[in-house]
Design an enzyme around this catalytic site. Structure first.
Site, PDB file in Angstrom:
ATOM      1  N   ASP A   1       0.816  -0.986   0.373  1.00 36.60           N
ATOM      2  CA  ASP A   1      -0.006   0.227  -0.018  1.00 36.60           C
ATOM      3  C   ASP A   1       0.752   1.054   0.343  1.00 36.60           C
ATOM      4  OD1 ASP A   1      -2.922  -0.625   1.706  1.00 36.60           O
ATOM      5  OD2 ASP A   1      -2.658  -1.546  -0.303  1.00 36.60           O
TER       6      ASP A   1
ATOM      7  N   HIS B   1      -0.212   0.333   7.775  1.00 36.99           N
ATOM      8  CA  HIS B   1       0.548   1.439   7.156  1.00 36.99           C
ATOM      9  C   HIS B   1       1.746   1.964   8.079  1.00 36.99           C
ATOM     10  CE1 HIS B   1      -3.313   1.519   5.218  1.00 36.99           C
ATOM     11  NE2 HIS B   1      -2.213   0.702   3.628  1.00 36.99           N
TER      12      HIS B   1
ATOM     13  N   CYS C   1      -4.402   9.972   6.309  1.00 33.80           N
ATOM     14  CA  CYS C   1      -5.014   8.714   5.233  1.00 33.80           C
ATOM     15  C   CYS C   1      -5.778   9.216   4.767  1.00 33.80           C
ATOM     16  CB  CYS C   1      -6.233   7.456   6.296  1.00 33.80           C
ATOM     17  SG  CYS C   1      -5.067   7.645   7.469  1.00 33.80           S
TER      18      CYS C   1
HETATM   19  N1  LIG Z   1      -3.304   5.437   5.514  1.00 36.00           N
HETATM   20  C1  LIG Z   1      -3.776   5.047   6.649  1.00 36.00           C
HETATM   21  N2  LIG Z   1      -5.279   3.844   6.478  1.00 36.00           N
HETATM   22  N3  LIG Z   1      -3.341   4.533   7.635  1.00 36.00           N
HETATM   23  C2  LIG Z   1      -3.776   4.171   9.541  1.00 36.00           C
HETATM   24  C3  LIG Z   1      -3.027   2.981  10.101  1.00 36.00           C
HETATM   25  C4  LIG Z   1      -4.068   2.379  10.758  1.00 36.00           C
HETATM   26  C5  LIG Z   1      -2.738   1.511  11.918  1.00 36.00           C
HETATM   27  N4  LIG Z   1      -3.096   0.123  11.159  1.00 36.00           N
HETATM   28  C6  LIG Z   1      -3.151   1.387  13.397  1.00 36.00           C
HETATM   29  O1  LIG Z   1      -3.971   0.725  13.401  1.00 36.00           O
HETATM   30  O2  LIG Z   1      -2.928   2.442  13.973  1.00 36.00           O
END
Ligand SMILES: NC(=[NH2+])NCCC[C@H](N)C(=O)O
Length: 370
Positions: free
Chosen positions: A200, A250, A354
């Protein structure tokens, strides 16, 4: 019935009067001039029997816990409130002189298939996730998430117009996303294999001529190799792999680049003796404890999503209004915070970084590291 949206702000199909390409975005913090903001219309939770959905949505849930989840369309109230919040963000950005686009509406309820699998869609809420902009090059990345296979069609008209106005437009090798790509680790939880290059775009942060690539369940080693091959095409671009920091989806709730020499880091994932080598010597703002919302159904992101912010320029940041300690910490470094709300950021897995994709900033391919 949701009105079909054409791409907002129809742009002239010619390079600007100075012959500059329409797209220029090399970093995460210089003055923002043009951006895509996501849209929550038709957002849905993909079927979790799909291994790619389990991997990207709830990689810490067991199959048993997964089976208890309600999938499909997200409740209308959440969609409406999220689109309200996104509309406020669009208005604020336009008020700051930023040109704002949103994706054309995609009906994510429509099912599609390849010779190997079937899926319905997922979301258009997080344009950051599937498109990496490096300078004037738009790179459509190969997501490991099957339900996102056609998501970028909502941005095709905009990208095509950028092409006509001088941008370069690339796509990663179209992934097959066969079952062999999706592994199960010794704890019985999902993991990402190496049978083809996938990642991604939100696994990458841009710092002028340097890119940081997080190897995790949303970006594999082959995806890194492909990005390195493209970096050689693009010129003097250095790619820094980040391994062993955060193994999940991410990078942008773990590391936020605030300005040259200042980085916000997630203390729950990075320890002082494990700061990524290229950033050692930078001023580190350790994210303070974040306020947590009431625990509901499993959410697509952890509470750390509140450190996922958008730099409008090196002196102004759009940050979660419900995090006064974080706001104070950032303002303590001389940055003015513009508090905003995304009421369902944790539930839907997207904060201010995001839900945006910056296509024009004033910065260039600077060397911020040497
Ligand atoms: N570009 C994005 N959708 N980033 C979201 C990251 C969220 C990350 N998996 C967390 O739980 O902290």
């Amino acid at each position: 019935m949701t009105p079909e949206r054409t791409v907002a702000t129809p742009a002239p199909s010619i390079p600007d009067s100075f012959g500059r390409p329409a797209v220029n975005s090399w970093d995460e913090f210089t003055r923002l001039r043009e951006v895509v903001v996501g849209d929550a219309t038709h957002i849905r939770l993909p079927e979790q029997a799909d291994p790619s959905a389990w991997l990207s949505c709830f990689p810490k849930l067991t199959r048993t816990e997964l089976g208890k989840l309600e999938v499909g369309e997200v409740p209308a109230q959440i969609v409406e409130e999220t689109n309200e919040d996104l509309a406020v963000l669009c208005a604020s950005l336009r008020g700051l002189g930023v040109t704002v686009h949103q994706p054309a509406i995609v009906d994510h309820g429509v099912e599609f298939a390849t010779p190997h699998w079937r899926s319905a869609g997922f979301t258009s809420y997080c344009p950051r996730d599937l498109t990496l902009v490096v300078g004037s090059t738009i790179i459509e990345t190969a997501s490991p998430t099957r339900s996102r296979y056609f998501e970028l069609f909502g941005l095709r008209p905009l990208f095509q117009d950028y092409l006509l106005r001088g941008a370069t437009w690339l796509a990663a090798p179209r992934p097959r996303l066969l079952d062999e790509l999706y592994l199960v680790d010794p704890d019985g939880l999902p993991d990402l294999g190496e049978s083809e290059p996938v990642f991604d775009a939100a696994n990458v942060l841009r710092l002028g001529r340097d890119l940081f690539y997080q190897v995790s369940r949303s970006g594999n080693e082959l995806g890194l190799r492909w990005l390195e091959s493209v970096a050689r095409l693009l010129g003097d671009i250095r790619v820094h792999p980040l391994r062993g920091i955060y193994g999940y989806t991410h990078i942008d709730s773990t590391i936020s680049l605030l300005r040259p020499g200042l980085v916000l880091l997630n203390p729950g994932r990075i320890k002082p003796d494990a700061i990524p080598e290229p950033l050692r010597g930078w001023d580190v703002l350790w994210c303070p404890p974040l306020r947590r919302s009431a625990v509901g159904p499993p959410t697509l992101s952890e509470h750390w999503i509140s450190m996922n912010l958008l730099m409008v320029d090196e002196e102004h940041a759009i940050v979660d209004a419900d995090q006064p300690e974080l706001i104070a910490a950032i303002e303590g470094r001389g940055i003015t915070v513009l508090p905003h709300r995304l009421r369902h950021a944790q539930l839907l897995g997207g904060g201010f970084h995001c839900v945006t994709l910056d296509t024009v900033r004033v910065g260039g391919p600077e060397n911020y590291l040497d």
